[in-house]
Scaffold this motif. Structure first.
Motif, short mmCIF file in Angstrom:
data_model
loop_
_atom_site.label_atom_id
_atom_site.label_comp_id
_atom_site.label_asym_id
_atom_site.label_seq_id
_atom_site.Cartn_x
_atom_site.Cartn_y
_atom_site.Cartn_z
N ARG A 47 0.84 -1.20 0.00
CA ARG A 47 0.00 0.00 0.00
C ARG A 47 0.88 1.25 0.00
N VAL A 48 0.49 2.22 -0.78
CA VAL A 48 1.22 3.46 -0.88
C VAL A 48 0.35 4.57 -0.30
N CYS A 49 0.87 5.31 0.66
CA CYS A 49 0.08 6.35 1.32
C CYS A 49 -0.03 7.61 0.47
N GLN A 50 0.91 7.86 -0.42
CA GLN A 50 0.84 9.04 -1.24
C GLN A 50 0.83 8.63 -2.71
N VAL A 51 0.22 9.46 -3.51
CA VAL A 51 0.13 9.18 -4.94
C VAL A 51 1.50 9.40 -5.57
N LEU A 52 1.94 8.42 -6.33
CA LEU A 52 3.24 8.52 -6.99
C LEU A 52 3.06 9.14 -8.37
N GLU A 53 4.05 9.89 -8.79
CA GLU A 53 4.03 10.53 -10.11
C GLU A 53 3.97 9.45 -11.20
N ALA A 141 -10.37 -6.36 3.96
CA ALA A 141 -10.15 -6.77 2.57
C ALA A 141 -8.66 -6.75 2.28
N GLU A 142 -8.10 -7.91 2.00
CA GLU A 142 -6.70 -8.04 1.58
C GLU A 142 -5.73 -7.27 2.46
N GLY A 143 -5.82 -7.47 3.76
CA GLY A 143 -4.88 -6.83 4.68
C GLY A 143 -5.23 -5.42 5.08
N VAL A 144 -6.32 -4.88 4.54
CA VAL A 144 -6.73 -3.53 4.87
C VAL A 144 -7.96 -3.60 5.78
N ILE A 145 -7.84 -3.01 6.95
CA ILE A 145 -8.94 -3.01 7.92
C ILE A 145 -9.45 -1.58 8.04
N LYS A 146 -10.75 -1.40 7.81
CA LYS A 146 -11.35 -0.05 7.88
C LYS A 146 -12.69 -0.13 8.60
N ASP A 147 -12.97 0.89 9.40
CA ASP A 147 -14.31 1.06 9.95
C ASP A 147 -15.15 1.71 8.86
N THR A 148 -16.27 1.10 8.55
CA THR A 148 -17.11 1.55 7.45
C THR A 148 -18.51 1.88 7.96
N TRP A 167 -16.94 3.56 0.36
CA TRP A 167 -16.03 2.45 0.67
C TRP A 167 -14.94 2.33 -0.38
N ILE A 168 -15.30 2.45 -1.65
CA ILE A 168 -14.33 2.34 -2.75
C ILE A 168 -13.22 3.39 -2.57
N HIS A 169 -13.61 4.63 -2.27
CA HIS A 169 -12.62 5.70 -2.10
C HIS A 169 -11.82 5.52 -0.82
N ASP A 170 -12.48 5.13 0.27
CA ASP A 170 -11.79 4.95 1.55
C ASP A 170 -10.76 3.82 1.47
N MET A 171 -11.06 2.78 0.72
CA MET A 171 -10.15 1.64 0.58
C MET A 171 -9.10 1.88 -0.50
N ASP A 172 -9.22 2.94 -1.28
CA ASP A 172 -8.31 3.22 -2.39
C ASP A 172 -8.29 2.08 -3.41
N VAL A 181 -12.99 -7.63 -11.13
CA VAL A 181 -11.98 -7.56 -10.07
C VAL A 181 -11.95 -6.15 -9.48
N ILE A 182 -11.36 -6.08 -8.28
CA ILE A 182 -10.97 -4.79 -7.73
C ILE A 182 -9.48 -4.88 -7.47
N LYS A 183 -8.78 -3.77 -7.67
CA LYS A 183 -7.33 -3.74 -7.45
C LYS A 183 -6.99 -2.64 -6.47
N PHE A 184 -6.02 -2.97 -5.61
CA PHE A 184 -5.46 -2.00 -4.68
C PHE A 184 -4.21 -1.41 -5.31
N PRO A 185 -3.85 -0.18 -4.98
CA PRO A 185 -2.59 0.37 -5.47
C PRO A 185 -1.42 -0.51 -5.01
N SER A 186 -0.44 -0.68 -5.86
CA SER A 186 0.73 -1.47 -5.45
C SER A 186 2.00 -0.75 -5.81
#
Length: 186
Positions: A47-53, A141-148, A167-172, A181-186
């Motif tokens: 997971r990346v906390c900031q958006v990469l160029e 979801a896939e190692g990400v725990i969020k209160d929703t 939820w989609i935006h909160d989970m990135d 499929v849904i994909k997480f940033p990697s």
């Protein structure tokens, strides 16, 4: 050498919620059609906390392996919510709220967490339903725990939960209904 931190392991669900319906037809969809299973994959990398160029998420033909294309299937997953494995969770980028059925909340034994709050929800056909309240539940979801936050409704529908843009935006995550499929940033 940096130590690599592994994502947390999913909690063991205490309960399982399958499709809960009355009769053999919900919203004009027969029980046989709601049992249809499609391949759903959730991918997750570091997971990346900031958006990469120049960063991008790419869906390719490999993501659609096993799918009969063209299709009109919805993106439906199973998800651990409040230590319960909930099946038939619709990922809907057109929904502006997250919705959970009252029967599912009761099955999770989380009805004491519901905060009464009447709110009118309108569908695309101008039909409306009054929410019974709000509930804050932990999703995994896939190692990400969020209160929703979910709006709780008492209605019949083909899905136990609808996860919308909050939820989609909160989970990135980035959903692809074409690739199922849904994909997480990697």
């Amino acid at each position: 050498m940096k130590s690599r931190q592994e994502p947390p392991k999913p909690p063991s669900p205490k309960r399982i919620v399958n499709v809960i319906t009355i009769g053999d037809e919900v919203n004009g969809v027969t029980y046989i059609a709601t049992k249809k299973i499609s391949k759903v994959t959730v991918t997750h990398g570091k997971r990346v906390c900031q958006v990469l160029e120049g960063y991008s998420i790419i869906f390719d033909d490999e993501d659609a392996d096993g799918l009969m294309i063209p299709h009109n299937d919805t993106l439906v997953i199973s998800l651990i919510v409040h230590n319960t494995n909930v099946k038939r969770v619709l990922i809907d980028s057109g929904s502006s709220v997250n919705i959970i059925l009252l029967r599912v909340v009761n099955e999770m034994q989380a009805n004491d967490k519901v905060i009464p709050k009447a709110r009118s929800l309108s569908g695309f056909d101008n039909s409306s339903v009054i929410a019974k309240g709000e509930v804050l539940l932990t999703t995994f979801a896939e190692g990400v725990i969020k209160d929703t936050k979910f709006l709780v409704i008492d209605a019949d529908m083909a899905y136990n939960i609808i996860l919308g843009r909050p939820w989609i935006h909160d989970m990135d995550v980035v959903p692809s209904t074409l690739h199922e499929v849904i994909k997480f940033p990697s």
